[in-house]
Design an enzyme around this catalytic site. Structure first.
Site, PDB file in Angstrom:
ATOM      1  N   SER A 124      42.344  44.644  40.817  1.00 58.37           N
ATOM      2  CA  SER A 124      41.806  43.743  42.145  1.00 58.37           C
ATOM      3  C   SER A 124      41.698  44.827  43.255  1.00 58.37           C
ATOM      4  CB  SER A 124      43.025  42.647  42.596  1.00 58.37           C
ATOM      5  OG  SER A 124      42.720  42.213  43.711  1.00 58.37           O
ATOM      6  N   TYR A 149      52.395  40.757  44.801  1.00 50.91           N
ATOM      7  CA  TYR A 149      51.369  40.611  43.762  1.00 50.91           C
ATOM      8  C   TYR A 149      50.358  41.858  43.716  1.00 50.91           C
ATOM      9  CZ  TYR A 149      46.572  39.629  42.294  1.00 50.91           C
ATOM     10  OH  TYR A 149      45.286  39.667  41.762  1.00 50.91           O
ATOM     11  N   LYS A 153      49.662  45.202  41.073  1.00 49.59           N
ATOM     12  CA  LYS A 153      48.312  45.937  40.377  1.00 49.59           C
ATOM     13  C   LYS A 153      48.291  47.275  40.767  1.00 49.59           C
ATOM     14  CE  LYS A 153      46.324  41.877  39.319  1.00 49.59           C
ATOM     15  NZ  LYS A 153      46.269  41.649  37.764  1.00 49.59           N
TER      16      LYS A 153
HETATM   17  C1  WQD Z   1      38.727  34.414  51.690  1.00 49.36           C
HETATM   18  C2  WQD Z   1      38.519  34.359  53.024  1.00 49.36           C
HETATM   19  C3  WQD Z   1      40.411  33.737  54.333  1.00 49.36           C
HETATM   20  C4  WQD Z   1      40.949  29.900  52.578  1.00 49.36           C
HETATM   21  C5  WQD Z   1      42.706  36.670  47.342  1.00 49.36           C
HETATM   22  C6  WQD Z   1      43.637  37.536  46.927  1.00 49.36           C
HETATM   23  C7  WQD Z   1      42.980  38.771  46.280  1.00 49.36           C
HETATM   24  C8  WQD Z   1      42.207  38.098  45.313  1.00 49.36           C
HETATM   25  C9  WQD Z   1      41.226  36.884  45.725  1.00 49.36           C
HETATM   26  C10 WQD Z   1      43.212  38.381  42.977  1.00 49.36           C
HETATM   27  C11 WQD Z   1      39.505  34.840  53.895  1.00 49.36           C
HETATM   28  C12 WQD Z   1      39.402  32.584  54.468  1.00 49.36           C
HETATM   29  C13 WQD Z   1      40.507  31.049  53.090  1.00 49.36           C
HETATM   30  C14 WQD Z   1      41.144  28.672  53.599  1.00 49.36           C
HETATM   31  C15 WQD Z   1      39.808  30.192  55.066  1.00 49.36           C
HETATM   32  N1  WQD Z   1      43.018  37.432  43.964  1.00 49.36           N
HETATM   33  N2  WQD Z   1      40.006  31.230  54.223  1.00 49.36           N
HETATM   34  N3  WQD Z   1      40.290  29.038  54.843  1.00 49.36           N
HETATM   35  O1  WQD Z   1      42.616  36.379  50.704  1.00 49.36           O
HETATM   36  O2  WQD Z   1      40.251  37.496  50.135  1.00 49.36           O
HETATM   37  O3  WQD Z   1      41.620  37.119  48.296  1.00 49.36           O
HETATM   38  O4  WQD Z   1      42.020  36.111  46.296  1.00 49.36           O
HETATM   39  O5  WQD Z   1      43.025  39.344  42.688  1.00 49.36           O
HETATM   40  O6  WQD Z   1      43.847  39.384  45.449  1.00 49.36           O
HETATM   41  O7  WQD Z   1      44.177  38.228  48.052  1.00 49.36           O
HETATM   42  O8  WQD Z   1      40.458  35.206  49.490  1.00 49.36           O
HETATM   43  O9  WQD Z   1      39.826  33.092  49.150  1.00 49.36           O
HETATM   44  O10 WQD Z   1      42.052  33.233  50.148  1.00 49.36           O
HETATM   45  O11 WQD Z   1      40.040  33.999  51.581  1.00 49.36           O
HETATM   46  O12 WQD Z   1      39.168  30.590  56.038  1.00 49.36           O
HETATM   47  O13 WQD Z   1      41.498  27.605  53.278  1.00 49.36           O
HETATM   48  O14 WQD Z   1      38.428  32.905  53.234  1.00 49.36           O
HETATM   49  O15 WQD Z   1      40.896  33.996  55.756  1.00 49.36           O
HETATM   50  O16 WQD Z   1      38.893  35.495  55.263  1.00 49.36           O
HETATM   51  P1  WQD Z   1      41.472  36.468  49.772  1.00 49.36           P
HETATM   52  P2  WQD Z   1      40.705  33.773  49.944  1.00 49.36           P
END
Ligand code: WQD
Length: 338
Positions: A124, A149, A153
């Protein structure tokens, strides 16, 4: 070639299994259904016309794992199985270290015993931690991750790197995913997490289908064009293709290889909302909230290496993924009577 896929009924695993079958690989799946459903096996068969061999147990169970290696004689492994909820890992670190590391150790022991040399590991972009600069390339420093998590990795990448340093006949691909989104065009495969989704697209899918009232946008005061967080959202079908290309690369006796799998383009939260609305014609109400602890402002992939060495190039964009994700959510709700 026969490929053993751990976690093969999960979101990324199932899309990869479809791609493997379409590329004439024989597939054996091990999945404990902790974060997946048995019905996905029927759907893979419906899409491809082929039902992969399936074993339901936890990859940590080394005795059962040995039996599969003896019976199926896999020539390569794709290792998806592992817990992956960032927030949960902070609350339950031991559960994450135990599961993600022990399952990998069991797999590596069997690979050594049965002389299996080729492994694709589901890593990741989280291994890059808080980026010093973007785009992130494979030479960007791996840092202590922002969650247990992510740390699993980092640790597993290090273990595999050290093993390859002394076993020159091992071929291992570390695939660093950015933000996988979307679903299979058939509407049969996709991501429908239990409970309230943590990730952006599954949450928006629930808003679009009326299951949730509005999207909470976590912060609009970042140093980004519209103030909201920027990520590299890659269609899960493109991501699956990347795994097939990596497997073929290992067959050339590549040794240890590392690739980012992303689009190379950063998209903000509000740009995703607008893309979703444009793709589906559905208004997505949202409210600006406080930043989410642990979030990085901006994160997207440098993709030159995967393009040059694998011939990897994304075919789909964020709008395609929004529409495919919405269609899957709608179909899944109908199947579940929601
Ligand atoms: C994306 C953007 C949030 C939800 C995670 C893991 C990473 C990988 C992918 C496994 C950010 C914003 C989110 C919401 C929002 N997983 N957001 N409202 O955090 O980039 O990555 O998933 O490998 O390891 O960390 O993904 O989709 O949670 O957030 O505003 O209800 O959307 O702040 O900017 P993230 P995400």
């Amino acid at each position: 070639m026969k490929v053993l896929v751990t976690g093969g009924l999960g979101f990324i695993g199932s899309h990869t299994v479809v791609k493997l079958i379409e590329n004439k690989f024989d597939v054996v799946i091990i999945d404990n259904l902790f974060n997946s459903k048995l019905v996905v096996l029927d759907r893979i068969e419906k899409i491809t016309g082929i039902r992969p061999v399936f074993y339901q147990f936890d990859v940590q169970n080394k005795e059962k794992l040995r039996e599969v290696f003896i019976k199926e004689k896999p020539e390569a492994i794709i290792h998806f199985a592992g817990y992956k909820a960032v927030g949960e890992s902070v609350a339950k670190p031991l559960m994450y270290y135990q599961n993600n590391l022990e399952s990998t150790f069991a797999l590596l022991d069997c690979m050594a015993e049965f002389n299996v040399k080729n492994l694709v590991f589901s890593s990741s972009a989280t291994v890059y931690g808080l980026p010093d600069k973007v785009p992130l390339t494979e030479d960007s420093p791996v840092k202590s991750a922002t969650s247990p998590y992510g740390e699993t990795k980092v640790m597993i990448e290090r273990i595999l790197t050290d093993i390859c340093a002394v076993n020159k006949d091992y071929n291992v691909a570390l695939l660093r995913y950015f933000n996988p989104i979307g679903a299979h065009k058939s509407g049969l495969l996709g991501e429908d997490p239990n409970g309230i989704p943590n990730n952006l697209l599954p949450y928006i899918n629930r808003v679009a289908t009326g299951q949730l009232k509005e999207l909470n946008v976590f912060g609009d005061d970042y140093d980004t064009p519209d103030g909201t967080g920027v990520r590299d959202y890659i269609h899960v079908v493109d991501l699956a293709e990347g795994h097939v290309l990596a497997l073929k690369k290992l067959a050339t006796n590549s040794g240890l290889v590392i690739y980012n799998l992303g689009t190379g383009k950063g998209t903000s939260v509000l740009e995703v909302v607008h893309a979703y609305e444009k793709a589906t014609g559905i208004k997505i109400p949202y409210i600006i909230k406080e930043r989410r602890p642990g979030d990085v402002p901006e994160n997207y992939a440098g993709t030159d290496k995967a393009r040059k060495e694998l011939g990897f190039k994304c075919k789909f964009n964020v709008e395609d993924a929004c529409l495919d994700g919405y269609n899957f959510q709608k179909a899944e709700n109908e199947r579940n009577g929601k």
